[in-house]
Write an enzyme that holds these catalytic residues in place. Structure first.
Site, mmCIF file in Angstrom:
data_model
loop_
_atom_site.group_PDB
_atom_site.id
_atom_site.type_symbol
_atom_site.label_atom_id
_atom_site.label_comp_id
_atom_site.label_asym_id
_atom_site.label_seq_id
_atom_site.Cartn_x
_atom_site.Cartn_y
_atom_site.Cartn_z
ATOM 1 C CB THR A 95 -0.945 -0.004 1.218
ATOM 2 O OG1 THR A 95 -1.797 -1.156 1.136
ATOM 3 C CG2 THR A 95 -1.800 1.254 1.259
ATOM 4 C CB VAL A 97 3.585 6.764 1.444
ATOM 5 C CG1 VAL A 97 3.731 8.234 1.798
ATOM 6 C CG2 VAL A 97 3.712 5.890 2.692
ATOM 7 C CB ILE A 131 4.996 1.088 3.992
ATOM 8 C CG1 ILE A 131 4.118 0.704 5.197
ATOM 9 C CG2 ILE A 131 4.894 2.586 3.691
ATOM 10 C CD1 ILE A 131 2.645 1.033 5.053
ATOM 11 C CE LYS A 132 4.085 0.208 -4.871
ATOM 12 N NZ LYS A 132 3.211 -0.049 -6.046
ATOM 13 C CG LEU A 133 7.945 4.763 1.657
ATOM 14 C CD1 LEU A 133 9.010 4.266 2.630
ATOM 15 C CD2 LEU A 133 7.417 6.114 2.108
#
Length: 318
Positions: A95, A97, A131-133
Site C-alpha cells: 500500500t 504512501v 509500505i510503498k515509498l
C-alpha cells in the site's frame, strides 16, 4: 505441458499488480501490489462501493474538518481494498504512501504509521503489509527508519542503479524496478525497438539483481511495470515479479518453455561503503532516463490521487 505462468511460478514469486479482486481470484498470486492509479481504477468497480461507503463513514466519524476527512477517507479506502485482497493472497499487500510526500521524510514516516495502524484496527498484522515509498533520497531515508521499527517497505518508482544501491544500503525489504517504463524512455529517445534480451529495463533489473546477490544484500528484487511477456520471461528467476492482469492472462494462455535467466551468486564479496546523500544525488542525476521517469511517475501518481480525492469529496459532501 504446464502453461508459461505455472512454469514461471517454479522460479519466481508471482505478484498481482492490481486492485481487482476478480483478477486476483483468477491467477492466485502470492502477493499483490497497489498504487494510487490502481486504487483509483478499483474505486470505480461497482463491487467496491461498500468499501468506499465504509471509508466515507469512518472519515466523517473522525473529524469535522473536510481536508482531514478527505485524507482519512483516502487512506481508509486504500486499506479497505488491501484488507479484501489479503483475504485472497497468502502473502503481502503493498500500500502506497501519498506521492505528494515523496520529498518529505517525516511526513512519509507519519503516513506509514497511520496506514499500519489502520490495518491493525482491521485485524491485519504489519507482517502482511509492505509500505510503498518512492525511491527518492527522502523516501529511502524514511524506509531506513521504518525498517528499524519492523515495518517493511517496498521502494517503488526505481529506475537507476544508484537508487537500487541506496535502497539496499538502507536495509529496504524490497525494491520495485520499473522495467517497462525504462523501455518506454529508451524507445522514445533512440527511436529503436528492442528485443527482450536487450530490453534496457531487463538489462537494468539483471544488473541490480546480480549486484545484490554478489554483495550479500537481502533486499528483495521485484520487477514491475511490464510491457510484454518477453520481458517477464527474460527475468525468470528474479525474486519476485509483479504483473498486471492482462499479462497474467497472456502468460496463462502461453506455452513457452521457461528456464531461469537470473541465478543468485553462490559466493559474495564485501559491499562498498554506503553512498552519501551527495554521491546518491550526483549518481542519480547522471542518468537522464531515471531523472525523467521518477519525476513523471511521482507527478502521475499525484494526479491520480487528486482524481480519487475529487470523487471522495463529492461523496463526503452528501
Amino acid at each position: 505441458m504446464a502453461n508459461t505462468l505455472e512454469q514461471l511460478k517454479l522460479y519466481t514469486t508471482i505478484v498481482a499488480d492490481t486492485g481487482d479482486i476478480e483478477a486476483i481470484k483468477r491467477y492466485q498470486p502470492e502477493d499483490a501490489t497497489t498504487n494510487p492509479s490502481l486504487i483509483l481504477k478499483a474505486a470505480q468497480i461497482p463491487e467496491y462501493e461498500s468499501l468506499i461507503d465504509n471509508a466515507i463513514d469512518w472519515a466523517k466519524s473522525q473529524s469535522d474538518d473536510l481536508a482531514q476527512q478527505l485524507d482519512d477517507a483516502s487512506d481508509k479506502l486504500a486499506v479497505n481494498i488491501g484488507v479484501e485482497i489479503l483475504k485472497l493472497v497468502p502473502g503481502r499487500i503493498s500500500t502506497e504512501v501519498d506521492a505528494r510526500l515523496s520529498f518529505d521524510k517525516e511526513q512519509s514516516i507519519a503516513k506509514a504509521h497511520k496506514l499500519v495502524r489502520l490495518y491493525k484496527e482491521a485485524g491485519v498484522d504489519k507482517s502482511r503489509i509492505l509500505i510503498k515509498l518512492a525511491s527518492t533520497w527522502e523516501g529511502i531515508c524514511a524506509a531506513k527508519e521504518l525498517e528499524k521499527e519492523g515495518i517493511n517497505c517496498n521502494l517503488t518508482l526505481l529506475f537507476s542503479f544508484a537508487q537500487a544501491r541506496a535502497c539496499a544500503e538502507a536495509g529496504a525489504y524490497l525494491i520495485s524496478p520499473f522495467v517497462g517504463r525504462i523501455l518506454d524512455w529508451y524507445k522514445k529517445d533512440t527511436g529503436k525497438d528492442y528485443d527482450a534480451v536487450n530490453d534496457p529495463g531487463v538489462v537494468s533489473v539483471t544488473e541490480i539483481y546480480n549486484y545484490y546477490k554478489q554483495h550479500g544484500f537481502n533486499t528483495v528484487v521485484m520487477g514491475a511495470s511490464f510491457r510484454n511477456i518477453g520481458e517477464i520471461i527474460e527475468l525468470a528467476g528474479c525474486d519476485r515479479l509483479t504483473i498486471g492482469p492482462s499479462l497474467l492472462e497472456e502468460l496463462a494462455n502461453s506455452q513457452v518453455d521457461i528456464t531461469p535467466k537470473l541465478v543468485a551468486a553462490t559466493s559474495t564479496v564485501a559491499a562498498e561503503a554506503p553512498l552519501t546523500e551527495a554521491q546518491f544525488r550526483w549518481d542519480f542525476n547522471q542518468d537522464p532516463m531515471a531523472v525523467d521517469k521518477l519525476a513523471e511517475g511521482i507527478r502521475n501518481f499525484a494526479i491520480d490521487q487528486g482524481k480519487l480525492e475529487v470523487m471522495l469529496t463529492a461523496k463526503l459532501a452528501n
